[in-house]
Motif scaffolding. Sequence first.
Motif, short mmCIF file in Angstrom:
data_model
loop_
_atom_site.label_atom_id
_atom_site.label_comp_id
_atom_site.label_asym_id
_atom_site.label_seq_id
_atom_site.Cartn_x
_atom_site.Cartn_y
_atom_site.Cartn_z
N LEU A 96 -69.52 78.87 108.55
CA LEU A 96 -68.84 78.54 107.37
C LEU A 96 -68.47 79.02 106.13
N LEU A 97 -69.37 80.35 105.72
CA LEU A 97 -68.79 81.33 105.05
C LEU A 97 -67.75 81.54 105.36
N ALA A 98 -67.23 82.04 106.47
CA ALA A 98 -66.43 82.34 107.28
C ALA A 98 -65.23 81.29 107.07
N HIS A 99 -65.30 80.36 107.23
CA HIS A 99 -64.35 79.16 107.76
C HIS A 99 -63.84 78.60 106.16
N VAL A 100 -64.83 79.35 104.74
CA VAL A 100 -64.09 78.77 103.79
C VAL A 100 -63.90 80.04 103.13
N GLY A 101 -64.00 81.41 103.43
CA GLY A 101 -63.17 82.50 102.86
C GLY A 101 -63.92 83.05 101.84
N ALA A 102 -65.30 82.85 102.49
CA ALA A 102 -66.55 83.64 101.48
C ALA A 102 -66.75 84.60 101.20
N SER A 103 -66.59 85.06 99.85
CA SER A 103 -66.51 86.37 99.41
C SER A 103 -67.57 86.59 98.15
N GLY A 104 -68.84 87.10 98.48
CA GLY A 104 -69.46 87.42 97.28
C GLY A 104 -70.90 88.17 98.23
N ASP A 105 -72.37 88.47 96.79
CA ASP A 105 -73.44 89.28 97.67
C ASP A 105 -74.49 88.14 97.55
N ARG A 106 -74.50 86.60 96.88
CA ARG A 106 -75.19 85.97 96.57
C ARG A 106 -74.65 85.01 96.53
N LEU A 107 -76.03 83.83 97.47
CA LEU A 107 -75.14 81.90 97.87
C LEU A 107 -76.40 81.53 95.96
N HIS A 108 -75.82 80.98 96.07
CA HIS A 108 -76.90 80.22 94.82
C HIS A 108 -76.69 78.80 95.36
N ALA A 109 -77.49 77.48 95.67
CA ALA A 109 -77.95 76.23 96.56
C ALA A 109 -78.93 75.61 96.16
N ILE A 110 -78.13 74.51 95.85
CA ILE A 110 -78.46 73.16 94.81
C ILE A 110 -78.93 71.94 95.55
N ALA A 111 -80.04 71.20 95.55
CA ALA A 111 -80.31 70.34 96.28
C ALA A 111 -80.01 69.08 95.33
N SER A 112 -79.98 67.78 95.86
CA SER A 112 -79.64 66.72 95.43
C SER A 112 -80.41 66.29 94.26
N ASN A 113 -81.74 66.77 94.46
CA ASN A 113 -83.32 66.39 93.67
C ASN A 113 -83.52 68.10 92.25
N ASP A 114 -82.40 68.10 92.61
CA ASP A 114 -82.07 69.42 91.23
C ASP A 114 -82.45 70.71 91.91
N TYR A 115 -83.68 71.00 92.76
CA TYR A 115 -84.17 72.28 93.48
C TYR A 115 -83.02 73.36 93.80
N GLU A 116 -83.12 74.47 93.12
CA GLU A 116 -82.57 75.25 93.01
C GLU A 116 -82.83 77.07 92.95
N VAL A 117 -82.04 77.66 94.11
CA VAL A 117 -82.30 78.79 94.57
C VAL A 117 -81.14 79.47 94.67
N ASN A 171 -81.85 69.11 101.50
CA ASN A 171 -81.24 68.13 100.49
C ASN A 171 -79.85 68.53 99.75
N LEU A 172 -79.91 69.73 100.58
CA LEU A 172 -78.68 71.00 100.45
C LEU A 172 -76.64 69.49 99.88
N VAL A 173 -77.08 70.17 98.68
CA VAL A 173 -75.26 69.58 98.52
C VAL A 173 -74.25 70.12 97.53
N THR A 174 -74.61 71.28 97.14
CA THR A 174 -73.76 72.21 96.81
C THR A 174 -74.26 73.85 97.17
N LEU A 175 -73.40 74.61 97.58
CA LEU A 175 -73.41 76.69 97.32
C LEU A 175 -72.68 77.53 97.08
N ALA A 176 -73.28 77.59 95.98
CA ALA A 176 -72.22 78.04 95.14
C ALA A 176 -72.01 79.62 96.06
N VAL A 177 -70.62 80.15 96.06
CA VAL A 177 -70.96 82.21 96.87
C VAL A 177 -70.89 82.60 95.16
N ARG A 178 -71.42 83.61 95.01
CA ARG A 178 -71.69 84.45 93.75
C ARG A 178 -71.06 85.64 94.08
#
Length: 178
Positions: A96-117, A171-178
């Motif tokens: 999936l990361l290759a599909h969107v051409g991701a470049s970064g060494d950290r992933l920030h994941a956000i769930a629909s219940n606002d849990y973040e990691v 419940n993942l909704v957002t993945l930020a590549v950093r």
Amino acid sequence: MNLVPGRAGRYAVPILLSILLLALLPVFTAAANPLPAPSGPVILTIEGGIAHSNTADGKAALDLAMLESLPARTIETTTPWTEGPQTFTGVLLADLLAHVGASGDRLHAIASNDYEVTFPAGDVTDYGGILAYQQNGAALPSDKGPLWIVYDYDSDPQLLGDRFQSASIWNLVTLAVR
């Protein structure tokens, strides 16, 4: 080619333009080949360091059909959150990361219940993490879906540690590549 001082400018401009176009080719390629627009409800947004997007603000908005169009991976494993062995199907996060051409060494994941990691991007590639959209052949239950980052927890005791358990976000909704 005879470059005498009076003719040097005649060749310099085309050469400089060619160099500039070659340098910008990846930008033009990404713009010429954006991701298709989702046809169903968006269930995941990927933002940050990505080369391929389908929104005006440079994000990748994905629906279930778009995720299912990528090569699927199925794993059978036990988890700390379920009873007995479970079968999960989804897309390898590395794919999936290759599909969107991701470049970064950290992933920030956000769930629909606002849990973040936030976790190292290498974890999903090194340990075969999948973005599961099915459990036991059906859509994920509403308390875990529509998307859940899952590892084959039975394959390596390290995957049962806090680092991987906290990154096994449902419940993942957002993945930020950093």
